[in-house]
Design an enzyme around this catalytic site. Structure first.
Site, PDB file in Angstrom:
ATOM      1  N   THR A  45      -3.900   4.105   5.185  1.00  0.00           N
ATOM      2  CA  THR A  45      -3.437   4.569   3.878  1.00  0.00           C
ATOM      3  C   THR A  45      -2.348   3.623   3.394  1.00  0.00           C
ATOM      4  O   THR A  45      -1.496   3.183   4.169  1.00  0.00           O
ATOM      5  CB  THR A  45      -2.981   6.044   3.882  1.00  0.00           C
ATOM      6  OG1 THR A  45      -2.618   6.410   2.538  1.00  0.00           O
ATOM      7  CG2 THR A  45      -1.808   6.310   4.802  1.00  0.00           C
ATOM      8  N   GLU A  46      -2.412   3.274   2.100  1.00  0.00           N
ATOM      9  CA  GLU A  46      -1.566   2.211   1.549  1.00  0.00           C
ATOM     10  C   GLU A  46      -0.079   2.503   1.696  1.00  0.00           C
ATOM     11  O   GLU A  46       0.743   1.597   1.751  1.00  0.00           O
ATOM     12  CB  GLU A  46      -1.900   1.999   0.071  1.00  0.00           C
ATOM     13  CG  GLU A  46      -1.578   3.208  -0.805  1.00  0.00           C
ATOM     14  CD  GLU A  46      -2.122   3.080  -2.223  1.00  0.00           C
ATOM     15  OE1 GLU A  46      -3.025   2.268  -2.445  1.00  0.00           O
ATOM     16  OE2 GLU A  46      -1.639   3.810  -3.102  1.00  0.00           O
ATOM     17  N   ASN A  47       0.256   3.808   1.761  1.00  0.00           N
ATOM     18  CA  ASN A  47       1.666   4.163   1.875  1.00  0.00           C
ATOM     19  C   ASN A  47       2.169   4.085   3.319  1.00  0.00           C
ATOM     20  O   ASN A  47       3.159   4.712   3.665  1.00  0.00           O
ATOM     21  CB  ASN A  47       1.933   5.536   1.258  1.00  0.00           C
ATOM     22  CG  ASN A  47       0.983   6.605   1.712  1.00  0.00           C
ATOM     23  OD1 ASN A  47      -0.211   6.374   1.833  1.00  0.00           O
ATOM     24  ND2 ASN A  47       1.497   7.781   1.977  1.00  0.00           N
ATOM     25  N   SER A  87       1.998  -2.908   4.918  1.00  0.00           N
ATOM     26  CA  SER A  87       0.763  -2.214   4.582  1.00  0.00           C
ATOM     27  C   SER A  87      -0.118  -3.062   3.672  1.00  0.00           C
ATOM     28  O   SER A  87      -1.344  -3.121   3.835  1.00  0.00           O
ATOM     29  CB  SER A  87       1.087  -0.885   3.893  1.00  0.00           C
ATOM     30  OG  SER A  87      -0.101  -0.170   3.647  1.00  0.00           O
TER      31      SER A  87
END
Lengths: 209, 220
Positions: A45-47, A87
């Site tokens: 997940t990008e976060n 990320s």
């Protein structure tokens, strides 16, 4: 025609075992439900997390643990956290095997438009879509093939502002699955429609498997 | 030894009108709500805010926007189901927006903190984001020139700090915090607990103390 769940199941089945995968917000999130534990697929997940688990109800939420759509999720054994620059280095550096995003339009050469309709009163928002388009080894799209008014979303060239150029390699739709190759667009699966009818409804030359 | 620990209002008092403030958080995860509340009370305005989103609901960044203190938002994803404060200001022409792809937002702040003058990035090539920008072919691929984003002040939320200012984070609330901490002249961290120096495992520290100027303990 196949349902959204069928579509999600089909995409999940095509993700190679052991892949590192990013699922875009919206419809692609549903793919996670059809990934089996035995597949060894690890969700990014990008976060800032690898090893993301499922979405949980608000009453079970830990609001320090959310997905790209800001929904509360779980952490799986082997999960890892990292900051935002790492990320996105993971994306841009070509370390993610597959990302699946929704789209407004995909062109016959794999251009992707999924962040802005170009409407003058729309508030633009791009998030991580351009970084994913530029960086993931494989960019897959999951969408309905036609708009509500019947316009095809697989087009000769995108009329909406682009997210990335020549990045999409597969398009999963309710009507058919397409591979975008340097030689053109190949239909790999049909769902309740014949090849000739499909070809007649699109302005894109199609190759049959 | 310098004392970093202070209250929220004292911590933000050096923020000036017109400053660029980096605000941590991805949605509400990692958002330093109490520091933002202090900034509202402090009264600085005409601010440029760099943050991933443009406020959620009516608290935190959304409250700062509602108070009319922000001239410009630099962010990747302003439009959300609960971003009504920003939406209203934007449609009324009361706020400027610089839309930056999320990875560029992070990397431009990383570059600022790392002393990099600019960098070539593949994100956004062939899109409106790259229009009118300098590009270069490198080994057969096209890249866009991106410049650093420096902050005057960074407001971030971490999990625990020691008195020296070393920080550890919690889960995905880490997000932009470690990057923003490096990119601002003054970094202010709100944490849920400040422990004695030496109590944090040096192997586990994510933001080393050199990047942290003020600490505010906000007990959850």
């Amino acid at each position: 025609m196949s349902s959204k769940d069928d579509l999600a199941r089909r995409v999940a089945a095509d993700i190679p075992d052991g892949s590192y995968v990013n699922l875009g917000i919206g419809q692609p999130t549903a793919i996670a439900r059809y990934l089996t534990a035995g597949s060894g697929v690890i969700l990014h997940t990008e976060n800032g997390m690898l090893g993301m688990g499922e979405v949980v109800a608000d009453e079970d939420a830990d609001w320090d643990l959310t997905n790209a759509g800001k929904q509360p999720v779980t952490e799986l054994p082997g999960a890892a956290y990292f900051h935002h620059a790492d990320s996105f280095a993971m994306m841009r550096g070509g370390h993610l095997d597959v990302c699946v995003m929704g789209a407004f339009q995909v062109s016959a050469t794999g251009d992707l438009a999924n962040w802005h309709t170009g409407a003058p009163d729309a508030i633009p928002a791009v998030g991580g879509a351009m970084d994913l388009a530029a960086g993931a080894k494989q960019v897959w799209v999951m969408m309905t093939l036609f708009t509500k008014s019947g316009e095809p979303k697989l087009v000769p060239s995108c009329t909406y502002p682009l997210t990335g150029k020549t990045c999409v390699t597969r398009v999963y739709t309710d009507v058919a699955t397409f591979q975008i190759t340097p030689d053109g667009v190949r239909v790999t699966e049909l769902h309740g429609i014949g090849f000739e009818e499909l070809a007649s409804r699109l302005d894109v030359p199609l190759m049959q498997v | 030894m310098k004392t970093l620990t202070t209250d929220a209002l004292t911590a933000v008092k050096e923020v000036r009108d017109g400053d660029t403030v980096l605000v941590g958080g991805f949605g509400m995860a990692g958002m330093p709500v109490e520091l933002i509340d202090a900034l509202i009370e402090h009264g600085a305005g005409d601010l440029t805010i760099v943050s991933n989103n443009a406020g959620n609901g009516d608290t935190g960044l959304a409250a700062l926007l509602a108070a009319g203190r922000v001239r410009k938002m630099v962010c990747s994803f302003p439009r959300q189901s609960d971003s009504w404060v920003f939406d209203g200001l934007y449609r009324a022409g009361k706020i400027e927006l610089e839309l930056v792809p999320q990875g560029n937002l992070a990397e431009r702040m990383r570059a600022a903190g790392a002393g990099i003058g600019a960098f070539f990035c593949p994100t956004g090539v062939g899109t409106p984001i790259a229009e009118g920008r300098e590009t270069r072919q490198i080994n057969g691929r096209e890249y866009v020139l991106e410049y650093p984003i420096h902050g005057d002040v960074a407001l971030i939320r971490a999990h625990h700090a020691d008195r020296l200012g070393n920080l550890v984070y919690r889960k995905t609330a880490r997000n932009f915090g470690p990057v923003m901490a490096t990119a601002a002249r003054t970094t202010i961290a709100q944490v849920s607990q400040i422990v004695e120096t030496g109590e944090l495992d040096p192997e586990a520290i994510v933001t080393p103390s050199i990047y942290v100027d003020r600490l505010v303990e906000v007990t959850p």
